[in-house]
Design a protein around this motif. Structure first.
Motif, short mmCIF file in Angstrom:
data_model
loop_
_atom_site.label_atom_id
_atom_site.label_comp_id
_atom_site.label_asym_id
_atom_site.label_seq_id
_atom_site.Cartn_x
_atom_site.Cartn_y
_atom_site.Cartn_z
N GLY A 1 -5.84 3.58 2.02
CA GLY A 1 -4.37 3.36 2.56
C GLY A 1 -3.59 4.58 3.08
N SER A 2 -4.35 5.89 2.96
CA SER A 2 -3.62 6.99 3.29
C SER A 2 -3.44 7.11 4.84
CB SER A 2 -4.34 8.36 2.96
OG SER A 2 -5.73 8.29 3.44
N MET A 3 -4.08 6.39 5.69
CA MET A 3 -3.76 6.22 7.13
C MET A 3 -2.49 5.54 7.35
SD MET A 3 -6.18 8.22 8.43
CE MET A 3 -5.64 9.26 7.21
N ASP A 4 -2.16 4.46 7.04
CA ASP A 4 -1.00 3.69 6.94
C ASP A 4 0.05 4.42 6.42
OD1 ASP A 4 -1.96 0.95 7.95
OD2 ASP A 4 -3.03 1.02 6.16
N PHE A 5 -0.16 5.12 5.28
CA PHE A 5 0.90 6.13 4.85
C PHE A 5 1.27 7.24 5.95
CE2 PHE A 5 2.48 9.66 2.30
CZ PHE A 5 3.72 9.14 1.53
N VAL B 1 0.94 -1.16 0.00
CA VAL B 1 -0.24 -0.10 0.00
C VAL B 1 0.96 1.28 -0.12
CG1 VAL B 1 -1.49 1.33 1.37
CG2 VAL B 1 -1.91 -1.14 1.04
N LEU B 2 1.75 1.16 0.78
CA LEU B 2 2.88 2.63 0.99
C LEU B 2 3.57 2.61 -0.31
CD1 LEU B 2 4.34 1.84 4.49
CD2 LEU B 2 2.56 3.29 3.99
N ASN B 3 3.91 1.56 -1.15
CA ASN B 3 4.69 1.72 -2.36
C ASN B 3 3.77 2.34 -3.47
OD1 ASN B 3 7.11 0.71 -1.35
ND2 ASN B 3 6.70 -1.23 -1.78
N LYS B 4 2.41 1.99 -3.42
CA LYS B 4 1.48 2.26 -4.34
C LYS B 4 1.17 3.83 -4.16
CE LYS B 4 -3.25 1.35 -5.96
NZ LYS B 4 -3.89 2.72 -5.46
N ILE B 5 1.09 4.06 -3.06
CA ILE B 5 0.75 5.62 -2.58
C ILE B 5 1.85 6.65 -2.92
CG2 ILE B 5 0.27 7.21 -0.89
CD1 ILE B 5 -1.51 5.24 0.72
N ALA B 6 3.08 6.08 -2.72
CA ALA B 6 4.43 6.97 -3.12
C ALA B 6 4.41 7.10 -4.79
CB ALA B 6 5.45 6.25 -2.50
#
Length: 861
Positions: free
Chosen positions: A745-749, A648-653
């Motif tokens: 997934g912005s909260m995890d980010f 999720v983090l890689n996708k958002i970045a």
């Protein structure tokens, strides 16, 4: 000889114990002997023939005749230069002399008792000398009266048969001159060196003592209308007393009585009259003063015991008295109302008869109901320990006593009500609260009792209507029958009247309606936080939706609590903030002050340290959940557990979203962006407060803001970083994202970047907040309250994802810290949880104010 004296000194305590036991045995034996000489029936008949005011005067004179004997003890304290209080000397002297009157033995008992009460700190030889001199003068007054009586006898002013006593009178009369000359001439030794003023004081005390004895005897005869010359009675009485003293018989029983009966018979007084005269003399001079002496004795023992054990016995006794008087107020009120409601039941049901102390007549039904319900509401005031309830309760009980005596005579009721009155007066110190806050617990109890009694009365009225079915089929419940409809209606009117009285009385007990705490004083709170530090909940105080209580150590403010009040419960949010060394004192002061104003603090979401402190202060606890902490030094996104989060983090970045921390003050543009995101996140929901932050511009301007921006630089998610006033832990409060613009997934980010940011700030742990009801009540050995909470957890998971919240935080948490709620043992856990639920779910308006008016909420039951 010297060795014997040393042995006696070494075993002095044993001899004292033996002496005191011997005194008790002697006194007890003499009381039995006196009891055998007292004919109860004779006394009843005598009292029936004597006016009440004369009986009262006999008792007063008998008591006053004891007072001159206290002169011995005041003189003894002067002789030994003792510093005892006058009240102590008076009380102990009364005790010593009344016991000596019963025990006798020529005053030896009084000397032993005086040694025990007054002279423990003095040299034994000096004490023995002083006590020996007092012993010599104890009968000097009798000696003076013997001389007077001797001259009366030989002068021919008395009956001729009294001349036979001249030997006893002259023998007794020579005692005082001999003692006076001996003590005046002897300058040294055990019996020497007595100053003139002390000789005169002791002689005067003895003379007044025997004058009192003689006066008591003569006044009793006078009040009995016995016609006999005082010139004949005085020599006979003195001669008989001398014989009694010489015989050393305790209390002069036997020889004195025989001589008086024979002598008075010769004076023409019937033997039965003489016996009654002597009985009354024994009663008013010996027994009643002795009973008062016993009261003083137990008071003295009680004072010593209470002082030895730091007033704990007194506190326990007053607490027991308080509980008894509350029970008796409620019991008496219920009995009176039932007596007016189902009078027939008290005739048919024997067990109900035995419970009842009152009597029933149809004409007193109206006052029975008024008194009954009034006693119930007075019971609430006393049970709540409200000062304002004292005088109204005293007045009501006084009225009830007069009513039970004059209108509806019941000796048992008079005794019961009188005991209640005495206990309330004695335990007045238990009434310490300044006002009444009618708690849900109290309201439930009173509603059940008063409501049941009222409904029962109404139901019986309906049952007795002519149209009710039992009148047609002839089947009736006998004790539900009522004398007349008119009488029932008068009782119904009484219930309406007393209902208005109850409302007015409750309003009176509520007093000034003072609330705990103050509105936020930012300057004081910030001074405490900056100097002594805080915790993860400290920043919530600036939401201004809670009251603040500040503790001062006498020099400066060091601790504060933040709380909200509902009904009588002050719900304290989290642990106290400030100087940890003062937490215990701050807890104690806050609880004590809350108790004074009739509030019960409830400590919500506290740590284990607070549990131990508050449990010592009488609080029970229940586990509310667990708080998740992330160890920032060891946190990593690598590994199988974080595989999904990494994706999720890689996708958002890759999509160009960035993390940033904005510092205060925020621009108007930024604040508008935060508002839009918050409104989008809330949707149709309302803001909540108390344990969580809500959107307030002034609140958000107090700390940095972590944000997620899209490729256009637009803020799509934010979380305000809460100052914790400690370098150990960091946390956030509001965490919100735009429902349309923020990526999944912005909260995890946001979290992962926050962890890195705070680690760089030197912070060790990140607090993810609490998972409610997590690991609560899992064990069969858990508290019953926690087992019930577990059921709520299981059932509530269908509507609110308790388990989902736990699972979400589990993937980040390094450790879990238990959080507890503590509540007074006087509270009911169900009502505690309801109060927390209502406080924690209060609706917050857009202007940041609590939806409900706080003043109105104070009145809400």
């Amino acid at each position: 000889m010297k060795a014997s004296i040393e042995w006696i000194k070494a075993h002095a305590k044993i001899f004292k114990t033996i002496f005191l036991v011997a005194v008790v045995v002697i006194v007890f034996g003499e009381l039995i002997s006196i009891g055998k000489t007292v004919n109860i029936n004779q006394l009843k008949n005598s009292f029936a023939d004597i006016p009440v005011y004369k009986i009262i005067l006999m008792g007063v004179i008998g008591i006053l005749s004891i007072l001159p004997m206290t002169g011995y003890d005041f003189t003894l304290n002067q002789m030994l230069d003792l510093k005892h209080k006058k009240s102590y000397i008076l009380e102990t002297s009364w005790l010593v002399n009344t016991i000596n009157n019963i025990a006798g033995f020529g005053g030896l008992v009084s000397i032993g008792l005086r040694s025990e009460f007054y002279t423990k700190e003095k040299n034994s030889k000096e004490v023995l000398g002083a006590l020996s001199k007092i012993l010599l003068f104890l009968e000097s007054g009798l000696s003076i009266f013997s001389l007077i009586s001797f001259f009366m006898v030989i002068s021919g002013t008395t009956e001729s048969f009294l001349r036979q006593y001249w030997v006893w009178l002259i023998g007794g009369g020579l005692y005082f001159p001999a003692v006076y000359l001996f003590t005046a001439l002897k300058k040294k030794g055990l019996l020497g060196g007595l100053q003139t003023k002390f000789r005169l004081q002791l002689a005067l005390s003895s003379f007044l003592e025997w004058g009192g004895v003689l006066a008591t005897f003569l006044v009793i005869g006078w009040f009995m209308d016995v016609h006999v010359s005082m010139w004949n009675v005085v020599p006979l009485f003195i001669a008989s007393s001398v014989m009694g003293i010489v015989s050393m018989i305790p209390g002069a029983l036997g020889s004195f009585d025989v001589m008086m009966i024979l002598g008075m018979s010769n004076l023409g007084i019937p033997r039965e009259t003489v016996i009654v005269w002597l009985l009354l003399f024994r009663l008013f001079y010996y027994l009643i003063p002795f009973a008062l002496g016993m009261v003083l004795f137990f008071k003295n023992i009680w004072t010593r015991l209470d002082s030895r054990y730091d007033s704990i016995p007194k506190e326990l006794t007053l607490e027991i008295f308080h509980k008894i008087e509350v029970f008796m107020l409620y019991f008496s009120g219920i009995m009176l109302v039932l007596l007016a409601t189902i009078p027939q039941a008290f005739s048919e049901l024997k067990w109900l008869q035995h419970l009842n102390f009152f009597r029933y007549h149809a004409i007193v039904q109206f006052p029975n109901i008024i008194l009954g319900f009034s006693l119930l509401i007075m019971g609430r005031g006393i049970a709540a320990r409200v000062k304002r309830a004292y005088f109204p309760t005293i007045a009501l009980l006084s009225i009830a006593i007069v009513y039970s005596w004059l209108i509806d005579f019941s000796p048992a009721a008079v005794v019961l009500l009188s005991l209640m009155l005495i206990m309330i007066v004695v335990s007045r110190s238990e009434l310490f609260r300044e006002q009444l806050v009618y708690s849900w617990e109290w309201l439930t109890i009173d509603a059940i009792i008063i409501g049941t009694l009222s409904l029962l009365y109404i139901a019986i009225g309906v049952y007795n209507l002519p149209s009710f079915p039992h009148h047609r089929n002839g089947r009736t419940i006998s004790f539900f029958l009522f004398p007349s409809e008119k009488l029932w209606f008068s009782g119904f009117v009484a219930i309406i009247i007393v209902s208005l009285f109850i409302l007015l009385f409750v309003r009176y007990l509520q007093g000034s309606k003072k609330q705990m705490g103050i509105f936020l004083d930012e300057q004081k709170v910030l001074a405490i936080l900056d100097k002594f530090g805080g915790n993860i909940d400290s920043q919530l105080v600036f939401l201004k939706d809670k009251s603040v209580y500040i503790y001062n150590d006498g020099k400066e403010d060091t601790v504060f609590f933040q709380f909200a009040t509902y009904n009588n419960k002050c719900i304290v949010m989290g642990d106290p903030s400030g100087k940890k060394e003062d937490f215990e004192n701050a807890y104690y002061q806050f609880i004590h002050e809350a108790d004074q104003w009739c509030y019960q603090p409830v400590f919500y979401e506290t740590n284990e340290d607070s549990v131990m402190t508050l449990h010592e202060l009488g609080y029970d606890f229940i586990k509310m959940g667990e708080e998740a902490l992330v160890d920032l030094d060891t946190f990593t996104t690598s590994g199988k557990k974080m595989k999904g989060t990494r994706a999720v983090l890689n996708k958002i970045a890759k999509e160009g979203y960035t993390f940033e921390v904005l510092e205060t003050p925020f621009s108007e543009t930024d604040m508008q962006a935060f508002r839009q995101i918050s409104d989008s996140w809330l949707g149709d929901r309302k803001e909540k407060g108390f344990s969580l932050g809500f959107f307030s511009e002034s609140y958000l301007q107090r700390g940095p803001m972590a944000v997620v921006k899209n490729t256009d630089g637009e803020i799509v998610s934010f979380a305000n970083i809460m100052p914790t006033y400690t370098k150990e832990i960091g946390t956030i409060d509001l965490m919100r994202h735009h429902s349309d613009k923020a990526p999944s997934g912005s909260m995890d980010f946001l979290f992962v970047n926050l962890f890195e940011y705070m680690k760089n700030q030197g912070i060790r742990y990140f607090d993810l907040g609490m998972a409610p009801l997590s690991n609560v009540g899992n064990s069969r050995k858990s508290f019953i309250q926690e087992r019930m909470a577990y059921l709520i957890y299981e059932f509530g998971s269908r509507f609110y994802s308790f388990q989902g919240l736990r699972d979400y935080k589990e993937k980040y948490a390094s450790e879990w810290i238990s959080r507890y709620t503590l509540y007074s043992r006087d509270s009911w856990i169900a009502y505690v949880m309801i109060a927390i639920l209502l406080i924690d779910n209060r609706t917050i308006e857009k202007d940041g104010t609590v939806a409900r008016n706080r003043k109105k909420r104070w009145l809400k039951f």
